[in-house]
Motif scaffolding. Structure first.
Motif, PDB file in Angstrom:
ATOM      1  N   GLY A   1       0.899  -1.224  -0.138  1.00 27.74           N
ATOM      2  CA  GLY A   1       0.000   0.077  -0.136  1.00 27.74           C
ATOM      3  C   GLY A   1       0.790   1.201   0.053  1.00 27.74           C
ATOM      4  O   GLY A   1       1.901   1.336  -0.297  1.00 27.74           O
ATOM      5  N   PRO A   2       0.126   2.304   0.465  1.00 28.70           N
ATOM      6  CA  PRO A   2       1.135   3.729   0.354  1.00 28.70           C
ATOM      7  C   PRO A   2       2.111   3.764   1.420  1.00 28.70           C
ATOM      8  O   PRO A   2       2.747   4.929   1.418  1.00 28.70           O
ATOM      9  N   GLY A   3       2.054   2.931   2.314  1.00 29.78           N
ATOM     10  CA  GLY A   3       3.442   2.924   3.283  1.00 29.78           C
ATOM     11  C   GLY A   3       2.961   3.444   4.678  1.00 29.78           C
ATOM     12  O   GLY A   3       3.859   3.844   5.145  1.00 29.78           O
ATOM     13  N   ILE A   4       1.517   3.605   4.962  1.00 33.38           N
ATOM     14  CA  ILE A   4       1.038   4.077   6.439  1.00 33.38           C
ATOM     15  C   ILE A   4       1.738   3.366   7.592  1.00 33.38           C
ATOM     16  O   ILE A   4       2.352   3.922   8.540  1.00 33.38           O
TER      17      ILE A   4
ATOM     18  N   ARG B   1       5.703   3.934   7.571  1.00 37.29           N
ATOM     19  CA  ARG B   1       6.028   5.032   8.172  1.00 37.29           C
ATOM     20  C   ARG B   1       6.014   5.188   9.641  1.00 37.29           C
ATOM     21  O   ARG B   1       6.714   5.707  10.603  1.00 37.29           O
ATOM     22  N   THR B   2       4.707   4.500  10.175  1.00 38.11           N
ATOM     23  CA  THR B   2       4.672   4.450  11.553  1.00 38.11           C
ATOM     24  C   THR B   2       5.591   3.600  12.308  1.00 38.11           C
ATOM     25  O   THR B   2       6.216   4.057  13.351  1.00 38.11           O
ATOM     26  N   LEU B   3       6.224   2.675  11.854  1.00 38.22           N
ATOM     27  CA  LEU B   3       7.263   1.675  12.361  1.00 38.22           C
ATOM     28  C   LEU B   3       8.546   2.833  12.211  1.00 38.22           C
ATOM     29  O   LEU B   3       9.339   2.395  13.391  1.00 38.22           O
ATOM     30  N   LEU B   4       8.795   3.160  11.157  1.00 39.23           N
ATOM     31  CA  LEU B   4      10.046   4.047  11.244  1.00 39.23           C
ATOM     32  C   LEU B   4      10.107   5.180  12.065  1.00 39.23           C
ATOM     33  O   LEU B   4      10.944   5.300  12.653  1.00 39.23           O
ATOM     34  N   ASP B   5       8.811   5.897  12.094  1.00 37.93           N
ATOM     35  CA  ASP B   5       8.666   6.875  13.461  1.00 37.93           C
ATOM     36  C   ASP B   5       8.932   6.272  14.749  1.00 37.93           C
ATOM     37  O   ASP B   5       9.337   6.852  15.542  1.00 37.93           O
TER      38      ASP B   5
ATOM     39  N   VAL C   1      13.241  -1.250   9.196  1.00 39.22           N
ATOM     40  CA  VAL C   1      12.043  -2.046   8.721  1.00 39.22           C
ATOM     41  C   VAL C   1      12.432  -2.436   7.171  1.00 39.22           C
ATOM     42  O   VAL C   1      13.196  -1.852   6.668  1.00 39.22           O
ATOM     43  N   VAL C   2      11.999  -3.600   6.971  1.00 37.29           N
ATOM     44  CA  VAL C   2      12.119  -4.392   5.654  1.00 37.29           C
ATOM     45  C   VAL C   2      10.914  -4.287   5.101  1.00 37.29           C
ATOM     46  O   VAL C   2       9.778  -5.082   5.782  1.00 37.29           O
ATOM     47  N   ALA C   3      10.323  -3.713   4.103  1.00 36.92           N
ATOM     48  CA  ALA C   3       9.124  -3.529   3.469  1.00 36.92           C
ATOM     49  C   ALA C   3       8.740  -4.526   2.268  1.00 36.92           C
ATOM     50  O   ALA C   3       9.478  -4.086   1.351  1.00 36.92           O
ATOM     51  N   LEU C   4       7.955  -5.325   2.385  1.00 37.97           N
ATOM     52  CA  LEU C   4       7.531  -6.003   1.195  1.00 37.97           C
ATOM     53  C   LEU C   4       6.178  -5.576   0.380  1.00 37.97           C
ATOM     54  O   LEU C   4       5.302  -5.414   1.105  1.00 37.97           O
ATOM     55  N   GLU C   5       6.279  -5.092  -0.748  1.00 41.90           N
ATOM     56  CA  GLU C   5       5.322  -4.397  -1.596  1.00 41.90           C
ATOM     57  C   GLU C   5       5.051  -5.360  -2.728  1.00 41.90           C
ATOM     58  O   GLU C   5       6.017  -5.293  -3.584  1.00 41.90           O
TER      59      GLU C   5
END
Length: 293
Positions: free
Chosen positions: A1-4, A7-11, A16-20
């Motif tokens: 998705g758009p990364g909500i 971003r929350t985890l980064l904050d 973070v490793v994100a699978l898209e």
């Protein structure tokens, strides 16, 4: 998705490793990756297409957990060690139950992500499926094989409930993509933490015979109102009365009234019985494993 969630985890200070899986979102996520100084790595992949049973090289968004974990620098730890990794995500509504089953199979067999230890899942699932996972014995329709195996295998914690209205759930025709249910509420997505039980593989239950245990439970719920003695007799067990007396389980108990711990104790007792043959479930084990993959 758009990364909500990303971003929350980064904050929150996480690496973070994100699978898209959707290439439409990759460009923006890659831009975010370049702006956070090594805190984020974005991979074209789908968590729910990890380790498919296919030959040859995998094509994105299918992903190999071994290559993924190597990229992340995660190494395997013993089952009783601390949680080595936390996974956050949203379970797609399409074939949601199948995806939960596949995770359960992998956890009981210590395959895929669970080769690395007790990986913690923090997943948004439908309220309908959360109700099934946490149902109590005797609740017909919602107390199921999935319930028993999930409660035995995981510590299940509800972290948050969010109304469906917070998510984009409209179909192109203007209707809701979330089906209403009659028997249980389904008005929210539930953020649920699933932590594998540290003591799961004590006694006679092991990853090597876990598939047999799964299918014993599944077959038990084929007729949830049937008596336990009838089910044992269908498995050609002649000394069922003696076995149930030793386990302190009433002879007239129905399958849907047994607690998850009862199923594990029953399986461990059957493992020690000369009358019980694991081959009873062999064909079903193979067929359903193929379906899950």
């Amino acid at each position: 998705g758009p990364g909500i969630l990303t971003r929350t985890l980064l904050d929150g200070g996480f690496r973070v490793v994100a699978l898209e899986s959707n290439s439409d979102f990759l460009t923006d996520l890659k831009s975010l990756e370049n702006s956070v100084d090594g805190q984020l790595k974005v991979i074209h992949g789908d968590f729910f297409r990890l380790d498919p049973l296919t030959k040859g090289a995998l094509k994105p968004p299918a992903v190999s957990s071994d290559k993924l974990f190597e990229t992340m620098g995660v190494v395997a730890v013993p089952w009783r060690a601390d949680v080595p990794l936390k996974i956050f995500g949203i379970v797609p509504q399409h074939l949601e139950r199948n995806k939960l089953w596949r995770l359960l199979f992998a956890m009981y067999e210590c395959s895929s992500i669970y080769r690395y230890g007790r990986v913690e899942l923090n997943l948004f699932i439908s309220e309908k499926e959360y109700t099934v996972l946490t149902a109590k014995p005797g609740k017909l329709k919602i107390y199921q094989a999935l319930t028993v195996l999930a409660q035995l295998g995981y510590e299940i914690e509800l972290l948050h409930k969010e109304p469906w209205s917070s998510f984009a759930t409209n179909l192109k025709n203007g209707g809701l993509a979330i089906p209403k249910t009659v028997q249980v509420p389904n008005d929210h997505l539930c953020l649920v933490r699933l932590t594998p039980q540290q003591n799961l593989f004590t006694g006679g239950l092991k990853p090597s015979n876990a598939s047999t245990f799964i299918f014993m439970v599944k077959q038990s719920f084929a007729k949830p109102k049937s008596r336990l003695t009838d089910r044992l007799n269908s498995w050609s067990l002649d000394n069922s009365d003696t076995l149930l007396k030793a386990l302190e389980i009433p002879k007239n108990a129905a399958m849907c009234n047994l607690y998850p711990e009862d199923y594990k104790r029953l399986f461990e007792a059957l493992q020690n019985s000369d009358m019980f043959a694991e081959t009873l479930f062999h064909d079903e084990v193979l067929a359903t494993t193929r379906i899950m993959n």
